[in-house]
Design a protein around this motif. Structure first.
Motif, mmCIF file in Angstrom:
data_model
loop_
_atom_site.group_PDB
_atom_site.id
_atom_site.type_symbol
_atom_site.label_atom_id
_atom_site.label_comp_id
_atom_site.label_asym_id
_atom_site.label_seq_id
_atom_site.Cartn_x
_atom_site.Cartn_y
_atom_site.Cartn_z
ATOM 1 N N GLY A 1 0.472 -1.467 0.078
ATOM 2 C CA GLY A 1 0.065 -0.354 -0.408
ATOM 3 C C GLY A 1 0.745 0.946 -0.041
ATOM 4 O O GLY A 1 -0.302 2.119 -0.364
ATOM 5 N N ALA A 2 2.203 0.993 0.094
ATOM 6 C CA ALA A 2 2.269 2.157 0.316
ATOM 7 C C ALA A 2 3.130 3.080 -1.000
ATOM 8 O O ALA A 2 3.341 2.067 -2.431
ATOM 9 N N VAL A 3 2.387 4.347 -1.261
ATOM 10 C CA VAL A 3 2.457 5.469 -2.461
ATOM 11 C C VAL A 3 3.893 5.863 -2.866
ATOM 12 O O VAL A 3 4.333 6.860 -1.854
ATOM 13 N N VAL A 4 4.367 5.333 -3.736
ATOM 14 C CA VAL A 4 5.786 5.960 -3.455
ATOM 15 C C VAL A 4 6.238 6.239 -5.127
ATOM 16 O O VAL A 4 5.260 6.191 -6.328
ATOM 17 N N GLY A 5 6.959 7.215 -5.923
ATOM 18 C CA GLY A 5 7.199 8.040 -6.893
ATOM 19 C C GLY A 5 7.810 6.748 -7.726
ATOM 20 O O GLY A 5 8.610 5.564 -7.430
ATOM 21 N N LEU A 6 7.380 6.992 -9.357
ATOM 22 C CA LEU A 6 7.884 6.338 -10.250
ATOM 23 C C LEU A 6 8.554 6.861 -11.358
ATOM 24 O O LEU A 6 9.660 6.942 -10.701
ATOM 25 N N ALA A 7 8.343 7.324 -12.604
ATOM 26 C CA ALA A 7 9.559 7.549 -13.511
ATOM 27 C C ALA A 7 9.652 8.780 -13.537
ATOM 28 O O ALA A 7 10.879 9.256 -13.954
#
Length: 750
Positions: free
Chosen positions: A451-457
């Motif tokens: 469920g962790a929202v993390v930065g992508l590209a």
């Protein structure tokens, strides 16, 4: 007259017709008979039967007639297939020859009679996107001793016992599973041990020939874990005897061990080069990849694992390197089925699993000419590395090259999200209790990744005077020193607590922050959850974000839970039954115990690998190192996961303190120690008769995020350790020693 008849019979028997030596061997293997079994039936030595099959000797009466009778009956059961054999070379003879790669059709399956044996498996070929790991046949069936095993022809799968109903049937191009453990006997015959009790004869006599055989005949590999991903390359694990058979040393010299590879001029490396094979940059070391450039969608790559070169470190794999080949194949096979085929250490595999489950590209929609192209896949990290924000970069990173050489960054310059290492002295009331009980969170970093929202590209954006948004992934410079743990919200209700007995949730050391510092989004969000307003001074935010690690967590969670179930520890057990099931659970099947530890290390190592530091000589601060070229070098994602793990730990401790007045005396990463009147976790956690405990606090169970018993020691033991190791105001962390009670070194806090 009867004597004359006997003499005639003996004369006929002495000339009983026999098939050629190669056919004798094929017939024995087709019926899954060992040399030992045939030798015992005929009353001769194993080497004697081996000589008959190699053509070095011919059987004589009275054994010849019985041997001919055996082969005749086997020939009726297993008619001779067409001859598809190919000569193989030996390292001691001529230079390796480059074989022409087989066509996909030839690679997909055997020919002749073996095709019939493989047909049922091919009919049940798994789909491109396999289901979640299930109870695997290799996990439920221990291999028989090696003396009872027979080398099997690479063209005919061994007859298997019936697998559990929920076990996927192998088939198609990878009918023999993801890997083989290769071993050689005194006669230099190589045998491959696979998953599910499979055994294959390996005809290759050199390493180039072995790679060729693996890709054209062995039918090894694994299905891709995502529709846009790639199939797993076959893995060959070489024992010491197999290493020597293929011209490799059984162990690396000290210089080779430090270099992590064989020297470039080694004879086996030259053989590979002459045969047109290449090695990756890490060379021929404990984990090696041998490949040729791919032709279309067909990959040509084989992985090598050499345990005697320390490929399977004991921190992750326990005593796996000392296991016999069949047992080692079982351990690695279960891991491969439930996690993925190992591609290096558990840390490297954990990182690779992220990409395998969330590939960076996908096939585009057809263009005007009907062609598809590779395009960025939304929700992934993409194909290009992303520079971190300056506060997220570790010391020595190129984005910090402008700083003075010996500059030490403080909390207002550096994001420092790490796991807990906090301890305090025992209170008078705690000294009057009898026991110290350790509680350990299962797969704490895995649960935090879920469920962790993390930065992508996309790269981070710098913002000044931002309004904090808990839904935005990023790093925030904010002062949290005003958060008073003596009065906080617990479950949205204000509660008064003894804040001095709790670690701060904002620092790894548990010390109270004294001013502005950089924090990941989950840490700042927790301050808001505790009931306090926040006013960030600046931030580095990532507008493109998502739950990149959800599939990774689920895969590892299912692997852990399934393997624990095989060991007798299932989900949803009542607390007392769970503790009883956990008592000595690894001793029920030590090999699956190895798999459990490897899965746990895959979680920890995979998260740690997101921030791999520079290694090796020659590197200077400010220079790039190889890991920075990976899209998965993401210290911001690591910081988010560790922040969530620490906050989750604090939230549980806070809920328990608010409900019972119990406070931890030490916390180390995912382990918390409490004083109690009894030795059991049930003496710490207030379970009711309905099997429920304090909402939001620690719960006993096998699922990730729940806790198990780490260990119990006496309070007197704890007081003694604190006295012996305490110095200069430093308090020893009892959680570091609670499991065994042994204090092997001075606690430096590192």
């Amino acid at each position: 007259m009867s004597e004359l008849f006997d003499a005639v019979d003996a004369l006929v028997a002495s000339r009983s017709p026999l098939p050629p030596p190669a056919e004798r061997r094929r017939l024995r293997q087709a019926h899954a008979l060992t040399l030992d079994e045939v030798a015992a039936a005929l009353g001769v030595r194993r080497a004697t039967v081996g000589g008959w099959e190699s053509g070095k000797a011919e059987p004589r009466p009275p054994e010849r007639e019985a041997y001919a009778r055996l082969l005749k009956q086997l020939a009726a059961l297993y008619p001779a297939p067409e001859n598809t054999g190919a000569t193989q070379e030996d390292p001691a003879t001529a230079a390796p020859q480059t074989s022409t790669p087989a066509t996909p059709a030839a690679q997909a399956g055997p020919t002749g009679g073996a095709a019939k044996a493989a047909a049922p498996a091919e009919a049940e070929e798994p789909s491109a996107t396999p289901p979640a790991p299930v109870r695997h046949a290799a996990a439920t069936r221990r291999p028989v001793p090696r003396a009872e095993r027979a080398p099997q022809s690479s063209r005919r799968p061994v007859a298997r016992k019936a697998a559990p109903a929920d076990t996927p049937a192998p088939g198609g191009a990878y009918a023999h599973g993801p890997l083989l453990v290769l071993d050689a006997d005194t006669e230099r015959q190589v045998t491959g041990y696979g998953v599910g009790g499979l055994i294959l004869d390996v005809p290759a006599k050199s390493l180039p020939a072995l790679v060729e055989w693996t890709l054209t005949e062995a039918r090894l590999g694994s299905q891709k874990l995502h529709g846009s991903g790639k199939d797993g390359d076959p893995l060959l694990v070489l024992t010491e005897a197999a290493c020597e058979r293929y011209g490799l040393p059984a162990a690396l010299s000290e210089a080779e061990r430090l270099a992590g590879r064989l020297p470039e001029g080694h004879k086996v490396i030259r053989q590979l080069e002459r045969a047109g094979w290449q090695l990756t940059k890490r060379g021929l070391g404990p984990w090696a990849r041998i490949y040729r450039p791919a032709h279309g969608s067909r990959r040509q790559c084989v992985q090598l694992c050499i345990p005697s070169w320390r490929a399977l470190d004991d921190r992750s794999w326990g005593h796996a390197a000392q296991l016999p080949p069949p047992e080692l194949a079982r351990v690695l096979g279960v891991y491969a089925a439930r996690v993925m085929t190992p591609v290096g250490s558990t840390a490297v595999t954990g990182l690779q699993l992220m990409t395998a489950l969330n590939p960076p590209t996908r096939a585009s929609e057809p263009d005007a000419d009907g062609r598809r192209h590779r395009e960025h896949r939304p929700g992934s990290l993409g194909t290009q590395p992303v520079d971190p924000a300056p506060c997220e970069a570790i010391d020595g990173h190129p984005v910090l090259a402008h700083l003075p050489r010996f500059h030490v960054r403080g909390p207002d310059e550096r994001l420092f999200e790490e796991a807990y290492d906090w301890a305090r002295d025992l209170t008078d009331a705690e000294c009057m209790q009898q026991h110290l009980v350790g509680l350990d969170v299962n797969l704490a970093f895995g649960a935090a990744a879920n469920g962790a929202v993390v930065g992508l590209a996309s790269p981070p954006e710098h913002v000044t005077d931002p309004v904090f948004d808990p839904a935005v992934s990023g790093s925030w410079l904010v002062d949290l020193s005003h958060v008073d743990l003596s009065r906080v919200k617990v479950g949205k209700q204000w509660r008064d607590l003894d804040g001095g007995l709790l670690p701060s949730p904002f620092t790894p050391t548990g010390e109270h922050p004294t001013g502005p510092a950089w924090y990941a989004t989950p840490t700042v969000a927790y301050a808001v959850e505790l009931g306090y307003a926040v006013a960030p001074l600046e931030a580095w935010v990532r507008r493109e974000s998502g739950r990149f690690l959800d599939g990774w967590y689920k895969r590892l969670r299912d692997a852990y839970v399934a393997t624990m179930a095989d060991l007798g520890v299932t989900e949803k057990l009542p607390p007392a039954e769970f503790l009883q099931a956990m008592d000595g659970y690894k001793s029920r099947d030590p090999e699956l115990g190895i798999v459990v530890d490897a899965v746990k290390m895959t979680v920890k190592g995979g998260i740690g690998k997101l921030q791999e530091k520079a290694r090796g000589g020659g590197w200077k601060p400010g220079q790039a190192w190889p890991a920075l070229a990976r899209p998965t070098w993401r210290p911001d994602i690591r910081a988010t996961v560790i922040s969530r793990a620490r906050v989750n730990m604090h939230r549980k401790m806070l809920a328990l303190a608010a409900a019972t007045g119990r406070y931890p005396v030490a916390v180390l990463s995912d382990c918390a120690v409490y004083a109690a009147d009894g030795p059991s976790p049930l003496d710490v956690l207030p379970y009711g008769t309905d099997g429920k405990t304090v909402p939001g606090s620690f719960r006993l169970g096998v699922s990730p995020g729940m806790v198990k018993h780490e260990g119990t020691q006496s309070v007197l033991w704890g007081a003694d350790v604190l006295e012996k190791l305490g110095a200069d105001g430093h308090v020893a962390n009892l959680a570091r020693y609670i499991k065994t009670g042994e204090v092997t070194a001075k606690d430096t806090g590192e």
